[in-house]
Write an enzyme that holds these catalytic residues in place. Structure first.
Site, short mmCIF file in Angstrom:
data_model
loop_
_atom_site.label_atom_id
_atom_site.label_comp_id
_atom_site.label_asym_id
_atom_site.label_seq_id
_atom_site.Cartn_x
_atom_site.Cartn_y
_atom_site.Cartn_z
N ARG A 120 -1.99 -6.13 -8.11
CA ARG A 120 -0.86 -7.03 -7.79
C ARG A 120 -0.74 -8.15 -8.82
O ARG A 120 0.36 -8.56 -9.16
CB ARG A 120 -1.07 -7.66 -6.40
CG ARG A 120 -0.93 -6.67 -5.27
CD ARG A 120 -1.44 -7.26 -3.99
NE ARG A 120 -2.83 -7.62 -4.14
CZ ARG A 120 -3.63 -8.02 -3.15
NH1 ARG A 120 -3.14 -8.14 -1.94
NH2 ARG A 120 -4.89 -8.32 -3.36
N HIS A 162 0.84 -1.21 0.00
CA HIS A 162 0.00 0.00 0.00
C HIS A 162 0.88 1.26 0.00
O HIS A 162 0.57 2.24 -0.71
CB HIS A 162 -0.87 0.05 1.27
CG HIS A 162 -1.92 -1.02 1.36
ND1 HIS A 162 -2.07 -1.80 2.47
CD2 HIS A 162 -2.87 -1.43 0.47
CE1 HIS A 162 -3.10 -2.64 2.28
NE2 HIS A 162 -3.58 -2.43 1.07
N LYS A 168 -17.82 -5.57 8.26
CA LYS A 168 -16.62 -6.38 8.06
C LYS A 168 -15.92 -6.58 9.40
O LYS A 168 -15.83 -5.64 10.19
CB LYS A 168 -15.69 -5.66 7.07
CG LYS A 168 -14.92 -6.60 6.19
CD LYS A 168 -14.26 -5.80 5.09
CE LYS A 168 -13.24 -6.60 4.34
NZ LYS A 168 -12.60 -5.82 3.30
N SER A 174 -3.16 -7.63 3.24
CA SER A 174 -3.38 -7.39 4.67
C SER A 174 -3.81 -8.68 5.37
O SER A 174 -3.37 -8.97 6.48
CB SER A 174 -4.46 -6.32 4.88
OG SER A 174 -4.05 -5.10 4.30
O1 PNS Z 1 -8.93 -2.66 0.43
P1 PNS Z 1 -10.22 -3.13 -0.17
O2 PNS Z 1 -11.04 -3.86 0.87
O3 PNS Z 1 -9.99 -3.94 -1.41
O4 PNS Z 1 -11.03 -1.82 -0.61
C1 PNS Z 1 -12.33 -1.92 -1.15
C2 PNS Z 1 -13.02 -0.55 -1.22
C3 PNS Z 1 -12.97 0.16 0.11
C4 PNS Z 1 -12.34 0.32 -2.25
C5 PNS Z 1 -14.49 -0.80 -1.67
O5 PNS Z 1 -15.06 -1.80 -0.87
C6 PNS Z 1 -15.37 0.46 -1.58
O6 PNS Z 1 -15.19 1.39 -2.32
N1 PNS Z 1 -16.31 0.46 -0.62
C7 PNS Z 1 -17.20 1.58 -0.39
C8 PNS Z 1 -18.62 1.27 -0.84
C9 PNS Z 1 -18.77 1.45 -2.33
O7 PNS Z 1 -18.62 2.50 -2.88
N2 PNS Z 1 -19.06 0.32 -3.00
C10 PNS Z 1 -19.25 0.30 -4.43
C11 PNS Z 1 -18.00 -0.13 -5.14
S1 PNS Z 1 -18.47 -0.88 -6.65
#
Ligand code: PNS
Length: 161
Positions: free
Chosen positions: A91, A18, A42, A129
């Protein structure tokens, strides 16, 4: 015109992968906001405050990076922050399907916001993570793949010395 980018994620905890993506993004955009998702559903290992604190410490050397947290839809948050770019790290090919779908969904919701993918350094291609948490929990070495502040926090969390 200054371009502000959001680098969103769970960051539970932030890894060197990150940090690498955030540094690369900061070299391209005027301002990068590393935004920690507040996701009550979560089962996060670290609180939002802890995740933000670790990211803050790990990225304090980059002057145009700020740390924040967000709740709800990412595109709503990006609009609220006046950000026109969403950064995501890639990645491996296995990341791509999920990222592609998310980028298209976000574009459909907010066509003015661009998703910008940054490919990781190969040395971080296997770092996540969740694997950091699991490897540390079972006594494996994670020192090389997380910032020092995270390593210290993991020791504190899992009460190891
Ligand atoms: O580190 P991650 O868990 O891969 O990040 C995922 C994240 C936070 C980018 C995604 O879950 C997100 O944007 N969540 C907020 C809710 C949202 O906007 N969802 C629609 C995405 S299609």
């Amino acid at each position: 015109m200054k371009v502000r980018a959001i680098y969103p994620g769970s960051f539970d905890p932030v890894t060197n992968g990150h940090v690498y993506i955030a540094e690369r993004a900061a070299a391209i955009f005027d301002e990068v906001i590393v935004s920690v998702l507040v996701n009550e559903r979560k089962n996060a290992a670290f609180s939002v405050g802890e995740r933000c604190g670790m990211a803050e410490e790990a990225l304090k050397h980059v002057s145009n990076i700020k740390i924040d947290s967000f709740n709800g839809l990412l595109v709503d948050y990006a609009r609220q922050k006046d950000a026109s770019v969403i950064i995501r790290g890639l990645r491996a090919m296995s990341d791509f399907e999920y990222e592609f779908q998310m980028a298209l969904m976000n574009r459909q919701l907010a066509p003015e916001i661009e998703t910008f993918f940054i490919v990781t350094d190969p040395k971080y291609s296997y770092v996540s993570s969740s694997s950091v948490r699991e490897i540390f929990h079972f006594g494996g070495t994670v020192e090389n793949v997380v910032p020092l502040v995270v390593f210290e926090k993991l020791k504190e969390r899992y009460k190891l010395c």
